[in-house]
Design a protein around this motif. Structure first.
Motif, PDB file in Angstrom:
ATOM      1  N   PRO A 119       0.793  -1.242   0.000  1.00  0.00           N
ATOM      2  CA  PRO A 119       0.000   0.000   0.000  1.00  0.00           C
ATOM      3  C   PRO A 119       0.822   1.287   0.000  1.00  0.00           C
ATOM      4  CG  PRO A 119      -0.931  -1.567   1.548  1.00  0.00           C
ATOM      5  CD  PRO A 119       0.375  -2.146   1.079  1.00  0.00           C
ATOM      6  N   ASP A 120       2.089   1.217   0.422  1.00  0.00           N
ATOM      7  CA  ASP A 120       2.961   2.391   0.393  1.00  0.00           C
ATOM      8  C   ASP A 120       3.795   2.462  -0.879  1.00  0.00           C
ATOM      9  OD1 ASP A 120       2.606   3.850   2.983  1.00  0.00           O
ATOM     10  OD2 ASP A 120       3.021   1.841   3.757  1.00  0.00           O
ATOM     11  N   GLY A 121       3.574   1.526  -1.804  1.00  0.00           N
ATOM     12  CA  GLY A 121       4.329   1.517  -3.050  1.00  0.00           C
ATOM     13  C   GLY A 121       5.685   0.850  -2.948  1.00  0.00           C
ATOM     14  N   LEU A 122       5.951   0.164  -1.839  1.00  0.00           N
ATOM     15  CA  LEU A 122       7.215  -0.548  -1.688  1.00  0.00           C
ATOM     16  C   LEU A 122       7.146  -1.852  -2.479  1.00  0.00           C
ATOM     17  CD1 LEU A 122       7.719   0.056   2.124  1.00  0.00           C
ATOM     18  CD2 LEU A 122       8.788   1.287   0.218  1.00  0.00           C
ATOM     19  N   GLU A 123       8.136  -2.069  -3.320  1.00  0.00           N
ATOM     20  CA  GLU A 123       8.106  -3.221  -4.224  1.00  0.00           C
ATOM     21  C   GLU A 123       8.708  -4.456  -3.577  1.00  0.00           C
ATOM     22  OE1 GLU A 123       9.295  -4.336  -8.822  1.00  0.00           O
ATOM     23  OE2 GLU A 123       8.949  -2.253  -8.249  1.00  0.00           O
ATOM     24  N   PHE A 124       8.168  -5.620  -3.958  1.00  0.00           N
ATOM     25  CA  PHE A 124       8.678  -6.908  -3.507  1.00  0.00           C
ATOM     26  C   PHE A 124       8.566  -7.896  -4.652  1.00  0.00           C
ATOM     27  CE2 PHE A 124       4.240  -6.482  -2.340  1.00  0.00           C
ATOM     28  CZ  PHE A 124       3.672  -7.618  -2.903  1.00  0.00           C
ATOM     29  N   GLU A 125       9.305  -8.984  -4.523  1.00  0.00           N
ATOM     30  CA  GLU A 125       9.298 -10.063  -5.507  1.00  0.00           C
ATOM     31  C   GLU A 125       8.891 -11.341  -4.803  1.00  0.00           C
ATOM     32  OE1 GLU A 125      12.507 -12.357  -8.460  1.00  0.00           O
ATOM     33  OE2 GLU A 125      13.150 -10.676  -7.215  1.00  0.00           O
ATOM     34  N   ILE A 126       8.168 -12.187  -5.505  1.00  0.00           N
ATOM     35  CA  ILE A 126       7.848 -13.528  -5.019  1.00  0.00           C
ATOM     36  C   ILE A 126       8.368 -14.490  -6.069  1.00  0.00           C
ATOM     37  CG2 ILE A 126       6.044 -15.124  -4.305  1.00  0.00           C
ATOM     38  CD1 ILE A 126       4.344 -12.602  -3.674  1.00  0.00           C
ATOM     39  N   VAL A 127       9.176 -15.450  -5.648  1.00  0.00           N
ATOM     40  CA  VAL A 127       9.911 -16.278  -6.602  1.00  0.00           C
ATOM     41  C   VAL A 127       9.708 -17.762  -6.349  1.00  0.00           C
ATOM     42  CG1 VAL A 127      12.025 -16.195  -5.213  1.00  0.00           C
ATOM     43  CG2 VAL A 127      12.192 -16.616  -7.656  1.00  0.00           C
ATOM     44  N   TRP A 128       9.636 -18.511  -7.445  1.00  0.00           N
ATOM     45  CA  TRP A 128       9.676 -19.977  -7.425  1.00  0.00           C
ATOM     46  C   TRP A 128      10.900 -20.366  -8.227  1.00  0.00           C
ATOM     47  CZ3 TRP A 128       9.290 -23.719 -11.378  1.00  0.00           C
ATOM     48  CH2 TRP A 128       9.168 -25.046 -10.925  1.00  0.00           C
ATOM     49  N   ILE A 129      11.706 -21.270  -7.681  1.00  0.00           N
ATOM     50  CA  ILE A 129      12.957 -21.687  -8.316  1.00  0.00           C
ATOM     51  C   ILE A 129      12.785 -23.087  -8.899  1.00  0.00           C
ATOM     52  CG2 ILE A 129      15.408 -22.165  -7.935  1.00  0.00           C
ATOM     53  CD1 ILE A 129      15.220 -20.269  -5.473  1.00  0.00           C
ATOM     54  N   ILE A 130      13.159 -23.258 -10.168  1.00  0.00           N
ATOM     55  CA  ILE A 130      13.082 -24.586 -10.787  1.00  0.00           C
ATOM     56  C   ILE A 130      14.048 -25.518 -10.047  1.00  0.00           C
ATOM     57  CG2 ILE A 130      13.438 -25.957 -12.871  1.00  0.00           C
ATOM     58  CD1 ILE A 130      12.930 -23.421 -14.513  1.00  0.00           C
ATOM     59  N   PRO A 131      13.570 -26.681  -9.589  1.00  0.00           N
ATOM     60  CA  PRO A 131      14.459 -27.625  -8.914  1.00  0.00           C
ATOM     61  C   PRO A 131      15.595 -28.059  -9.857  1.00  0.00           C
ATOM     62  CG  PRO A 131      12.167 -28.248  -8.597  1.00  0.00           C
ATOM     63  CD  PRO A 131      12.186 -27.152  -9.617  1.00  0.00           C
ATOM     64  N   ALA A 132      16.789 -28.252  -9.310  1.00  0.00           N
ATOM     65  CA  ALA A 132      17.967 -28.579 -10.116  1.00  0.00           C
ATOM     66  C   ALA A 132      17.737 -29.783 -11.021  1.00  0.00           C
ATOM     67  CB  ALA A 132      19.168 -28.823  -9.209  1.00  0.00           C
ATOM     68  N   GLU A 133      17.033 -30.789 -10.512  1.00  0.00           N
ATOM     69  CA  GLU A 133      16.835 -32.005 -11.306  1.00  0.00           C
ATOM     70  C   GLU A 133      15.893 -31.787 -12.505  1.00  0.00           C
ATOM     71  OE1 GLU A 133      14.047 -32.161  -7.747  1.00  0.00           O
ATOM     72  OE2 GLU A 133      16.154 -31.702  -8.066  1.00  0.00           O
ATOM     73  N   LEU A 134      15.176 -30.676 -12.514  1.00  0.00           N
ATOM     74  CA  LEU A 134      14.273 -30.369 -13.635  1.00  0.00           C
ATOM     75  C   LEU A 134      14.823 -29.304 -14.578  1.00  0.00           C
ATOM     76  CD1 LEU A 134      10.842 -30.299 -11.746  1.00  0.00           C
ATOM     77  CD2 LEU A 134      11.904 -32.203 -12.969  1.00  0.00           C
ATOM     78  N   LEU A 135      15.959 -28.699 -14.225  1.00  0.00           N
ATOM     79  CA  LEU A 135      16.547 -27.659 -15.063  1.00  0.00           C
ATOM     80  C   LEU A 135      17.019 -28.225 -16.392  1.00  0.00           C
ATOM     81  CD1 LEU A 135      18.750 -25.566 -12.626  1.00  0.00           C
ATOM     82  CD2 LEU A 135      16.793 -24.754 -13.934  1.00  0.00           C
ATOM     83  N   THR A 136      16.762 -27.480 -17.442  1.00  0.00           N
ATOM     84  CA  THR A 136      17.274 -27.831 -18.764  1.00  0.00           C
ATOM     85  C   THR A 136      18.382 -26.847 -19.126  1.00  0.00           C
ATOM     86  OG1 THR A 136      15.742 -26.374 -19.923  1.00  0.00           O
ATOM     87  CG2 THR A 136      14.961 -28.623 -19.453  1.00  0.00           C
ATOM     88  N   ASP A 137      19.135 -27.162 -20.166  1.00  0.00           N
ATOM     89  CA  ASP A 137      20.158 -26.226 -20.636  1.00  0.00           C
ATOM     90  C   ASP A 137      19.519 -24.911 -21.060  1.00  0.00           C
ATOM     91  OD1 ASP A 137      22.272 -27.897 -20.103  1.00  0.00           O
ATOM     92  OD2 ASP A 137      22.346 -28.728 -22.147  1.00  0.00           O
ATOM     93  N   ALA A 138      18.322 -24.984 -21.636  1.00  0.00           N
ATOM     94  CA  ALA A 138      17.616 -23.756 -22.050  1.00  0.00           C
ATOM     95  C   ALA A 138      17.314 -22.877 -20.841  1.00  0.00           C
ATOM     96  CB  ALA A 138      16.333 -24.106 -22.790  1.00  0.00           C
ATOM     97  N   ASP A 139      16.922 -23.491 -19.722  1.00  0.00           N
ATOM     98  CA  ASP A 139      16.668 -22.726 -18.495  1.00  0.00           C
ATOM     99  C   ASP A 139      17.949 -22.059 -18.012  1.00  0.00           C
ATOM    100  OD1 ASP A 139      13.958 -23.645 -18.288  1.00  0.00           O
ATOM    101  OD2 ASP A 139      14.646 -25.444 -17.242  1.00  0.00           O
ATOM    102  N   ARG A 140      19.019 -22.831 -17.935  1.00  0.00           N
ATOM    103  CA  ARG A 140      20.299 -22.331 -17.406  1.00  0.00           C
ATOM    104  C   ARG A 140      20.919 -21.250 -18.281  1.00  0.00           C
ATOM    105  NH1 ARG A 140      21.112 -27.909 -16.411  1.00  0.00           N
ATOM    106  NH2 ARG A 140      21.131 -28.373 -14.196  1.00  0.00           N
ATOM    107  N   ASN A 141      20.712 -21.358 -19.591  1.00  0.00           N
ATOM    108  CA  ASN A 141      21.376 -20.461 -20.537  1.00  0.00           C
ATOM    109  C   ASN A 141      20.486 -19.342 -21.050  1.00  0.00           C
ATOM    110  OD1 ASN A 141      23.727 -22.038 -20.373  1.00  0.00           O
ATOM    111  ND2 ASN A 141      22.887 -23.474 -21.871  1.00  0.00           N
ATOM    112  N   LYS A 142      19.329 -19.190 -20.463  1.00  0.00           N
ATOM    113  CA  LYS A 142      18.412 -18.145 -20.903  1.00  0.00           C
ATOM    114  C   LYS A 142      19.074 -16.777 -20.750  1.00  0.00           C
ATOM    115  CE  LYS A 142      13.717 -16.682 -20.441  1.00  0.00           C
ATOM    116  NZ  LYS A 142      12.709 -17.523 -20.959  1.00  0.00           N
TER     117      LYS A 142
END
Length: 172
Positions: A119-142
């Motif tokens: 409400p005061d305009g302070l910004e925040f981020e909410i993040v989900w991280i791809i688990p290492a075992e599901l990462l592809t080269d495309a994900d890593r090299n984006k």
């Protein structure tokens, strides 16, 4: 230096009751007892947290001007909170949208992020991280940041997909 995580953040806000309502009702933080000794302050805990508190809010009054950090002064850009599952990210997208607080969605390759403003305009981020075992080269090299297609991510990984640890290492 042996710092390994952020324990809590403290924000100056215009109206502590308004901010408590936002962080409680939109993001799911719980009010913690014991902060009553501070006039105009509240202490909140993220769901599942073992911290005494994850967020402190100190009221400075409605006369306070908006933060100029990043526009006219140095200062904090945003805090980032991690969710447990991709479904949690989707649920928060709906809550932020309903509250008029969603300001962006980004695909960083290895992470999927929502951006909101309180409400005061302070910004925040909410993040989900791809688990290492599901990462592809495309994900890593984006290269760069792309718009987040959360529906496609849900179809690819499923609502119950647990967030990974760090960017590319396995838990344990």
């Amino acid at each position: 230096m042996a710092i390994f995580r952020l324990n809590h953040a403290v924000l100056y806000v215009g109206d502590v009751a308004r901010s408590v309502a936002f962080y409680r009702d939109v993001l799911g933080f719980g009010y913690t007892e014991g902060g009553d000794g501070f006039q105009g302050a509240a202490f909140l805990r993220a769901p599942g947290s073992t911290n005494d508190h994850d967020l402190g809010l100190f009221e400075i009054g409605a006369q306070a001007g908006p933060s100029l950090a990043g526009r006219a002064t140095v200062g904090l850009y945003h805090l980032a909170w991690e969710v447990d599952t991709l479904g949690d990210l989707a649920d928060l997208e709906q809550g932020l949208t309903a509250a008029g607080a969603l300001v962006g969605k980004s695909d960083h390759g290895t992470t999927k992020s929502l951006y909101g403003k309180d409400p005061d305009g302070l910004e925040f981020e909410i993040v989900w991280i791809i688990p290492a075992e599901l990462l592809t080269d495309a994900d890593r090299n984006k290269a760069g940041v792309a718009p987040l297609d959360l529906a496609a991510e849900l179809e690819k990984y499923g609502r119950e997909a647990k967030s990974g640890v760090g960017i590319s290492r396995t838990a344990g």
